[in-house]
Design a protein around this motif. Sequence first.
Motif, short mmCIF file in Angstrom:
data_model
loop_
_atom_site.label_atom_id
_atom_site.label_comp_id
_atom_site.label_asym_id
_atom_site.label_seq_id
_atom_site.Cartn_x
_atom_site.Cartn_y
_atom_site.Cartn_z
N PHE A 69 0.86 -1.08 -0.12
CA PHE A 69 -0.04 -0.09 0.09
C PHE A 69 0.81 1.27 0.02
O PHE A 69 2.10 1.07 0.17
CB PHE A 69 -0.96 -0.17 1.12
CG PHE A 69 -0.27 0.15 2.61
CD1 PHE A 69 -0.05 1.34 3.33
CD2 PHE A 69 0.10 -1.18 3.43
CE1 PHE A 69 0.52 1.25 4.56
CE2 PHE A 69 0.66 -1.25 4.40
CZ PHE A 69 0.81 0.17 5.08
N LEU A 91 -3.77 8.97 3.53
CA LEU A 91 -3.96 8.75 5.04
C LEU A 91 -3.64 9.52 5.98
O LEU A 91 -3.05 10.67 5.77
CB LEU A 91 -3.00 7.53 5.36
CG LEU A 91 -2.82 6.22 4.40
CD1 LEU A 91 -1.96 5.29 4.85
CD2 LEU A 91 -4.30 5.69 4.34
N GLU A 145 -0.71 -1.00 8.93
CA GLU A 145 -0.76 -2.01 7.97
C GLU A 145 -2.01 -2.07 7.02
O GLU A 145 -2.97 -1.24 7.37
CB GLU A 145 -0.54 -3.34 8.66
CG GLU A 145 -1.28 -3.81 9.78
CD GLU A 145 -0.98 -4.88 10.73
OE1 GLU A 145 -1.50 -5.94 10.35
OE2 GLU A 145 -0.08 -4.68 11.34
N LYS A 146 -1.86 -3.05 6.26
CA LYS A 146 -2.97 -3.28 5.24
C LYS A 146 -3.70 -4.57 5.59
O LYS A 146 -2.97 -5.59 6.09
CB LYS A 146 -2.50 -3.23 3.91
CG LYS A 146 -3.71 -3.51 2.97
CD LYS A 146 -3.17 -3.35 1.41
CE LYS A 146 -3.81 -3.99 0.46
NZ LYS A 146 -3.39 -4.17 -0.82
N ARG A 159 -6.58 -0.26 5.03
CA ARG A 159 -5.18 0.35 5.79
C ARG A 159 -5.84 0.76 7.03
O ARG A 159 -6.67 1.61 7.19
CB ARG A 159 -4.66 1.57 5.11
CG ARG A 159 -4.17 1.01 3.63
CD ARG A 159 -3.53 1.89 2.60
NE ARG A 159 -4.76 2.99 2.16
CZ ARG A 159 -4.70 3.87 1.53
NH1 ARG A 159 -3.47 4.32 1.18
NH2 ARG A 159 -5.64 4.61 1.36
#
Length: 198
Positions: A132, A137, A162-163, A168
């Motif tokens: 990602f 974000l 993290e994804k 995410r």
Amino acid sequence: MKRYLLLLVLLTTVLLVACGNNATDKQTGTAKENDSENAVKNTNEEQINNRKFKVTLPKAVDQLKETYSSASLTGVELEKDWGNFVYEVSGVDDERSYKVEINAETGELMSKKAKKLDKEDRGGVEKQQDSFTLDDLMTMDEVMELTLKEAGKGYVTQLTLEKELDFRFYEITVMDGDKESTYKIDAKTGKVLEVEED
């Protein structure tokens, strides 16, 4: 004479016991003060929020890409490790997984590792599933502020990004005295998804 001697021994005993209790009270008070000072010191030493690190989260991700040019980001973790605040940044390309550790305060590259992917994860399979970008974000500071507002009190000791299934998220660990809580936060919207308490 015996009465006088007995009275003198009794008074001496009472005085010694009183002095001993007073010394114990002073020692206990000092121990309590030291415990409080140590708790504040530990809080200050371990907290991530309200710190200005030389290396920001985007810079840590850039360091992964500078070290391994073909790597795509798969995760970031920030926590205190062996006395240093350290970013652990993970990545992957079509054939290998990568990990770099960066001192958040100095920018020093502390370690780097490359490992060949299992056969079923090669050819871009893991890269497609887990990689990602940081585009759109919330920043690290924004998500910590939001989390602490939700928690009401405490301080942040660990942050992970993290994804999972095209989603995410941040996981933020908050300490409040002996109570530890982990908040799972949508990295894009800031919505609190889950809270786990230990």
